[in-house]
Design a protein around this motif. Structure first.
Motif, PDB file in Angstrom:
ATOM      1  N   SER A  78      -6.128   3.449 -12.323  1.00 40.03           N
ATOM      2  CA  SER A  78      -5.850   2.740 -11.078  1.00 40.03           C
ATOM      3  C   SER A  78      -7.009   2.905 -10.121  1.00 40.03           C
ATOM      4  CB  SER A  78      -4.601   3.318 -10.404  1.00 40.03           C
ATOM      5  OG  SER A  78      -3.534   3.385 -11.315  1.00 40.03           O
ATOM      6  N   THR A 126      -8.026   1.928  -5.690  1.00 41.02           N
ATOM      7  CA  THR A 126      -7.790   1.242  -4.427  1.00 41.02           C
ATOM      8  C   THR A 126      -9.157   1.033  -3.782  1.00 41.02           C
ATOM      9  OG1 THR A 126      -5.673   2.351  -4.142  1.00 41.02           O
ATOM     10  CG2 THR A 126      -6.676   1.400  -2.151  1.00 41.02           C
ATOM     11  N   LYS A 131     -11.199  -0.755  -0.391  1.00 40.79           N
ATOM     12  CA  LYS A 131     -10.967  -1.247   0.972  1.00 40.79           C
ATOM     13  C   LYS A 131     -12.308  -1.580   1.608  1.00 40.79           C
ATOM     14  CE  LYS A 131      -9.303   1.704   4.507  1.00 40.79           C
ATOM     15  NZ  LYS A 131      -9.967   2.804   4.539  1.00 40.79           N
ATOM     16  N   THR A 174      -3.194   7.846  -4.576  1.00 38.39           N
ATOM     17  CA  THR A 174      -3.768   7.060  -5.668  1.00 38.39           C
ATOM     18  C   THR A 174      -2.691   6.655  -6.662  1.00 38.39           C
ATOM     19  OG1 THR A 174      -4.209   9.116  -6.866  1.00 38.39           O
ATOM     20  CG2 THR A 174      -6.046   8.176  -5.643  1.00 38.39           C
ATOM     21  N   VAL A 227     -10.018  -4.109  -9.786  1.00 37.17           N
ATOM     22  CA  VAL A 227      -9.584  -4.150  -8.380  1.00 37.17           C
ATOM     23  C   VAL A 227     -10.668  -4.797  -7.506  1.00 37.17           C
ATOM     24  CG1 VAL A 227      -8.937  -2.731  -6.390  1.00 37.17           C
ATOM     25  CG2 VAL A 227      -8.045  -2.175  -8.673  1.00 37.17           C
ATOM     26  N   SER A 282      -4.983  -2.509  -4.202  1.00 36.92           N
ATOM     27  CA  SER A 282      -4.674  -1.347  -5.015  1.00 36.92           C
ATOM     28  C   SER A 282      -3.999  -1.861  -6.270  1.00 36.92           C
ATOM     29  CB  SER A 282      -3.717  -0.455  -4.221  1.00 36.92           C
ATOM     30  OG  SER A 282      -3.599   0.780  -4.842  1.00 36.92           O
ATOM     31  N   ASP A 283      -4.502  -1.438  -7.423  1.00 37.95           N
ATOM     32  CA  ASP A 283      -3.895  -1.953  -8.653  1.00 37.95           C
ATOM     33  C   ASP A 283      -4.198  -1.009  -9.822  1.00 37.95           C
ATOM     34  OD1 ASP A 283      -2.468  -3.626 -10.291  1.00 37.95           O
ATOM     35  OD2 ASP A 283      -3.901  -5.283 -10.257  1.00 37.95           O
TER      36      ASP A 283
END
Ligand SMILES: Cc1cc2nc3c(=O)[nH]c(=O)nc-3n(C[C@H](O)[C@H](O)[C@H](O)COP(=O)(O)OP(=O)(O)OC[C@H]3O[C@@H](n4cnc5c(N)ncnc54)[C@H](O)[C@@H]3O)c2cc1C
Ligand code: FES
Ligand code: FES
Lengths: 781, 296, 164
Positions: free
Chosen positions: A475, A477, A479, A528, A550, A616-617
């Motif tokens: 995963s 994230t 920004k 996370t 992401v 976030s993925d």
């Protein structure tokens, strides 16, 4: 391919903190009012604990825990398999100890000295049981048994003859294959237990929180699995457990699992109701884990024209007292074997056996260095016996592009789409002067040189088109900040190899942001999404794969916001980097004048209250491409003392696009030193009477290579194959574990070329060499 | 397991003695209950691993009067508190006492050598102590001092067994003295370890004098092949008074190898030690001879 | 146990500390002074993770009683340079990829600095010999040796950058 940051040598993000001694490791964490803990460890290899008396320790002001005061929960430290395939045999503190050095109780006190003295004051009454220290003896009916029952998932499972688990795989008809062979070559190989020797000893700090939860700082390769397992053991909601991501002082697999000292520390902290810090002494650490050893029987059938037609491998792994995922280990070993050469029809029988020794766990390669040593030595033996050139023989039979690759055993398969094997063997042969290589018979004198080759690979991650028995996804994230800088939140642990920099580079490359404007946030399990583990050489391929996935979504969002501002279609916009003002802009394709910086987009999105540009993925890679390596090693054997020097080594890697070339080189050279350790120096053996470690827990008698055992700088050549992995982030695959896998075999092959003696066992010490030379050991040919 | 190398758990009273008189006084006063601390690179490890305990620890490393290396005319006097690194860097030692220089160079690594003293290396009584074979072949003597007076003991008589020496519990080693080695002298030291920074699997020192083509005086000593570092007089006799030749070297080395009875331990095996003893002794004799100006 | 007062100059600052006779310098630095750059790796002198400079010479803090350094001068990694003003050798380590996990790094840097003070232009063999007591499990040492060598070169090429 022309990249902006990928492939550039840039300072690592944690470099400044690390050179200043300011990077916090778990062992550096200090929490106000914390207590220091020590563990009481068994002196016996196998014993029932009748009674533990902690009264004196408690009267000294210490907090103690014993087996009756911790959750009675059976677990496996390593949770990467799906639950139905996880064998569990371990307790937080056992009522029966199964190896010397197993923790049975723990103590916390205001100082480490007090805790230690209190620990010494604990009285334990044992009922000593017969122990079993040899894996073959362990399978005999009269042998002492370690377990009557263990758990497979939630099901009870009877243990017979100390066999922990087995894996038998047959492909095609090996008997028919052998019948068609012109030559059949059979040998036995023996690989030792060795100690990880990571520089930071295993550590955990646990702070109980006011809400009933806990915060954990620990040496680990997987913060999320630590959290989940602690949640199960202590029946705590995951939302109340937070595990911090930290730098780790080396791991090499030693913290691939939730180390058994973590729940011990948690139990102490919960009982003491204050923070507790437990730092292993080096001697405790050595008694915690070793690399899986292996005894391997290998039989291969070949035809006169150097084509392999059948193979049969039997593997016996002495796993010690607990299963730290030995079932997937056997699966992987079958995969490492199956994917090296096209055996046609073949068999794999793997057995993992319990003994009263320190448990084995993954150590760089997870069974691959063991299998590789056997197979790559064997390829040389066959080439010698049948008169083939070792390189041509390999090239004729290797598993390469278009073939099926069994990344992590029979349930994780994918098709190979990039492969640099041929390039590496050709270039390596040229660099080492393969054509001038003479056979050992042509060599005389005290000092004899030899050249050896071995090749190998590792998987990049454990993904496959169909989810197997192994969990694999990651995963991220990402920004965009209001000044155009970028925050990346990644759960992927960087064990020092540069996974963090690779993640930053992948994000920077996709978003066309300069490297110094992207930072890795300090994160934990709370902030996370899940990542399974930094194992299986998956950091770059899977971890960066998720970051790329992401980043692509962030790009879409950026373009969409920009399209509103620029009043254009998002499809007509693109990102690019403007070096003059060190800015990333969004502009109309083919009309750069119409543009806006990403910082301005983020700022306007905030002013207009559109929201933060963040995504976030999670992402699962659907392949597990092999990263290939080859090692050409030159040795010089002093036939009078058995001492071997390595004048030259050529390290070749096919890791797809090299994202961090300097770190890639560092991985290869670091692996060379660990590989030489495995080949020539290291072995962590037990006294076969008492079960105690011969080194007593001290590294004085557990030597690893120093700076002087390595070849000189100019004599190590590193080469990267020119490949591009279509499924990897910007063409990248992994390298981590691959880098080690074929070192030991190349070394053994070089020794054979120097003195004509084949070693089937490591470490190849001066003692063994001299013994073989004096004893006129089976000199082949 | 009952050790923890992160801390020092045993408790003791610390006594710092900046002068010899104070040190001897303390030793006499706490006779039997005190231990001497020099560089601590052996002692603290023994304390951490629970092999040794004491009520008082007398710190002697700062006795400046025992920290020296003086070569007057042809003798060398060494203060026991001098650290190994200073010996390694001393030009006099490097030029004239090759065996001692090579021994110290081979030991541990820089930081340990900055801490460790030569006195500690001897008094620790390890059969593998690297400075012992050179001092044996130089015929060094040791001055042992106590409130009761001084005595001089040849190095040969100093070692009794692993961790055992003739030192009485109130005695301090206060000087190591290397006698005049005579003319046309050459010495050498060789060592094999598992890695480059290691205690010896086996070590050997040779010191000989040359009279033209024949060997004059000659001493040979091995470490790590017996309970103490030992001389091999039989092999020395083979060389003495003989004309130097390759055959002679081989003969002496073979004889020596036949005489030692090493054991198998964590570092090596008895048979390996036996086999390589020959190789390193041959090399040792050769380079000592060459250093004495001889040709081969 | 009774504590004793010692006066030690640590990273250029005179400190008065109360220590027990069995306190190891390593633990005083880490626990009392929060100087976490000095690491525990083995406790028995084998790994070099605890390397500090005592009066300019490298020593191992895991084998030194704190009481014995009274009146002496100690430099830890925190005294070598700081993030705002890195020591040139620290820069060289970053530049040459000599840092992986970073756990051996403080000890390696201090040893490297001590070497260059003693021998401003060491050969590769001399560097390796000097570092043989500092174990690194990650790098295989090559990048570390390279970083020290290149710093030696730049020092001897440009006396202006000589530290102190
Ligand atoms: C990592 C490492 C590597 C090492 N490698 C080697 C090696 O390669 N070769 C080798 O030989 N050794 C080696 N050693 C052992 C050790 O460093 C040496 O033996 C060293 O010289 C001991 O000196 P010290 O001053 O530290 O002694 P200490 O530890 O202070 O003392 C050792 C013993 O001698 C006694 N003692 C010290 N000085 C005196 C004195 N003046 N009078 C009477 N008694 C005294 C002490 O009471 C104690 O019993 C190694 C040690 C370490 C930690
Ligand atoms: S911790 Fe001091 S040398 Fe290892
Ligand atoms: S960088 Fe990890 S031990 Fe050196």
């Amino acid at each position: 391919m022309d990249f902006q940051v990928i492939g550039k040598v840039l300072p690592r993000k944690d470099g400044i903190a690390k050179v200043c001694g300011k990077e916090p490791f778990a062992s550096d964490i200090v929490v106000p009012h914390m207590l220091y803990a020590v563990t009481l460890r068994s002196e016996h290899a196998h014993a029932e604990i009748i009674k533990i008396d902690t009264s004196e320790a408690e009267s000294m002001g210490a907090v103690c825990i014993t087996p009756t005061e911790v959750p009675d929960f059976t677990y496996n430290e390593r949770t990467v398999s799906i639950p139905e395939k996880t064998f569990c045999d371990r307790k937080v503190l056992p009522r029966r100890v199964r190896h010397v050095g197993e923790a049975i109780a723990a103590v916390a006190a205001e100082t480490e000295e007090l805790a230690f003295r209190a620990m010494q004051a604990i009285k334990v009454e044992y009922n000593v049981l017969p122990s079993v220290l040899d894996p073959e003896e362990a399978m005999q009916p009269e042998a002492a048994s370690l377990y009557d029952e263990i758990l497979l998932g939630k099901q009870q499972l009877k243990v017979k003859n100390n066999v922990a688990c087995e894996r038998n795989i047959v492909i095609g008809d090996p008997e028919a294959g052998f019948a068609a062979a012109d030559y059949i070559v059979e040998r036995d190989y023996d690989l030792p237990r060795i100690y990880h020797h990571q520089m930071e000893t295993k550590t955990v700090v646990c702070q109980p929180e006011a809400n009933g939860g806990i915060t954990i700082w620990t040496t680990t390769q997987t913060i999320h699995n630590v959290r989940q397992l602690l949640g199960q053991i202590f029946e705590l909601p995951l939302s109340k457990i937070n595990v911090k991501k930290l730098s780790i002082g080396g791991s090499f697999g030693s913290s691939i699992q939730m180390n058994s000292m973590i729940p011990i520390c948690v139990a102490l902290a919960l009982k003491a109701r204050c923070p507790v810090k437990l730092v292993s002494s080096r001697e405790d650490d050595i008694h915690d884990h070793v690399k899986f050893p292996a005894r391997i029987k290998l039989k291969v059938g070949v035809t006169k024209d150097a084509k392999i037609v059948a193979a049969d491998m039997r593997v016996l792994v002495d796993i010690g007292a607990h299963q730290i995922n030995s079932y997937p280990l056997l699966g992987c070993m079958s995969g490492w074997y199956a994917s090296l050469y096209k055996w046609q029809d073949f068999r794999f029988d793997g057995t993992a056996v319990y003994t009263n020794k320190v448990p084995g766990c993954a150590m760089q390669g997870y069974g691959n260095p063991e299998v590789n040593f056997a197979v790559e030595s064997h390829m040389d033996v066959i080439a010698n016996e049948c008169g083939f050139d070792p390189i041509e023989f390999r090239l004729k039979n290797y598993v390469g592009i278009g073939d099926e690759f069994w990344g992590q055993g029979p349930t994780v398969k994918s098709i190979i789409k990039s492969c640099g094997v041929e390039e590496m063997l050709t270039v390596g042969a040229e660099k080492i002067g393969w054509s001038e290589r003479r056979s050992s018979q042509a060599k005389t004198g005290r000092y004899r040189k030899g050249v050896g080759i071995a090749r190998g690979f590792h998987t990049s991650g454990t993904g496959g088109p169909k989810p197997g028995e192994v969990i694999d996804y990651s995963s991220a994230t990402i920004k965009i900040n209001e000044d155009g800088t970028v925050d990346v939140l990644s759960p992927v642990m960087d064990l020092g190899g540069g996974t963090g920099e690779a993640t930053v580079k992948v994000v920077a490359e996709l978003l066309k942001v300069p490297y110094d404007k992207v930072e890795l946030a300090i994160v934990d399990t709370r902030t996370t999404g899940y990542d399974v583990n930094t194992h299986a050489t998956r950091g770059v391929y899977c971890g960066c794969g998720a970051a790329l996935h992401v980043a692509k979504q962030v790009k879409i969002k950026l373009l969409e916001f920009a399209s509103r501002i620029l009043e254009e279609n998002p499809d007509d916009l693109d990102l690019s980097y403007e070096p003059e003002d060190n800015k990333t802009i969004i502009h109309v394709k083919r009309f750069k004048q119409k543009q806006i910086s990403i910082g301005e987009v983020a700022k306007l999105a905030q002013i207009y209250s559109w929201g933060t540009i963040a995504v976030s993925d999670s992402y699962r890679q659907r392949n597990c491409p092999p990263c290939f390596v080859a090692h050409f090693i030159e040795v010089e054997v002093d036939t009078w003392t058995g001492i071997v020097k390595v004048p030259r080594a050529i390290l070749l890697a096919d890791s797809g696009t090299p994202i961090n070339p300097d770190m890639l080189e560092g991985q290869l050279i670091g692996s060379l030193s660990r590989g030489l350790g495995y080949a020539a120096y290291e072995s962590t053996e037990n006294d076969l009477e008492t079960g105690k470690l011969l080194c007593g827990g001290f590294i004085t008698d557990n030597k690893i290579p120093t700076s002087c055992e390595m070849p000189l700088m100019d004599n190590i050549q590193v080469y990267f194959a020119h490949t591009y992995e279509p499924t990897g982030p910007f063409g990248a695959k992994g390298i981590g574990e691959a880098a080690l896998n074929s070192v030991a075999a190349a070394y053994a092959n070089a020794i054979y070329n120097a003195i004509g003696i084949r070693f089937y066992q490591t470490p190849i010490t001066p003692e063994r060499i001299l013994q073989a030379l004096e004893g006129g050991a089976s000199v082949e040919n | 397991m009952k050790t923890n190398t992160k801390i020092l758990t045993s408790e003791f009273e610390y006594l710092e003695c900046p002068t010899l008189a104070e040190a001897l006084n303390c030793l006499s006063k706490y006779n039997g209950k005190a231990k001497i601390l020099a560089g601590g690179t052996d002692l603290l490890i023994k304390m951490k691993s629970g092999l040794l305990q004491c009520q008082y620890l007398i710190f002697v490393k700062k006795i400046e009067a025992l920290n020296y290396l003086i070569s007057d005319k042809k003798t060398l006097r060494i203060g026991p508190m001098i650290n190994l690194r200073s010996i390694e860097k001393n030009e006099q030692v490097k030029a004239y006492y090759s065996a001692l220089f090579e021994a110290v160079r081979s030991m541990a690594a820089t930081s340990v050598k900055n801490m460790a003293t030569i006195g500690g290396n001897l008094c620790n009584g390890s059969p593998a102590a690297d400075t012992a074979p050179p001092l044996l072949v130089y015929g060094a003597t040791l001055k042992l001092s106590s409130m009761r007076g001084d005595r001089i003991v040849p190095v040969e008589e100093f070692f009794l067994g692993p961790s055992q020496t003739v030192l009485e519990s109130d005695e301090l080693l206060t000087e190591i003295c290397l006698p005049d080695l005579g003319d046309q002298v050459g010495s050498s030291f060789l060592k094999l370890g598992r890695v480059s920074a290691d205690i010896a699997k086996i070590n050997v020192a040779v010191c000989l004098n040359r009279n033209g083509k024949t060997v004059g005086n000659c001493r040979i000593a091995f470490g790590s092949v017996a309970p103490t570092p030992i001389r091999i007089p039989e092999a020395e006799e083979i060389l003495k008074g003989q004309e130097m030749s390759d055959e002679l070297i081989v003969k002496a080395a073979k004889a020596a190898a036949g005489l030692i009875k090493p054991i198998t331990d964590k570092r090596s095996t008895n048979s390996y030690r036996q086999q390589v003893s020959k190789v390193i002794l041959e090399e040792g004799i050769r380079s000592a001879w060459q250093r004495a100006g001889g040709e081969l | 146990m009774e504590k004793r007062l010692i006066k030690v100059t640590i990273n250029g600052k005179l400190r008065e500390l109360f220590v027990k006779s069995n306190d190891l310098l390593l633990n005083v630095l880490r626990n009392d002074l929060n100087l976490m750059g000095t690491k525990y790796g083995c406790g028995i002198g084998e790994c070099g993770a605890c390397t500090v400079l005592l009066d300019g010479q490298t020593v191992l803090a895991c084998l030194i009683l704190a009481v014995t350094v009274d009146g002496q001068e100690i430099t830890t990694i925190e005294g070598m340079g700081d993030p705002v003003q890195l020591h040139p050798l620290q820069e060289s380590f970053i530049e040459h990829g000599a840092v992986q996990c970073g756990f051996c790094t403080p000890g390696m840097l201090l040893a490297g600095e001590a070497l260059l003070k003693e021998n401003p232009n060491p050969s590769e063999e001399e560097i390796r010999e000097y570092l043989r007591g500092n174990l690194c499990r990650c790098t295989g040492y090559a990048a570390i040796v390279k970083a020290i060598k290149s710093e030696a070169k730049s020092q001897s090429a440009d006396p202006g950058t000589l530290s102190e």
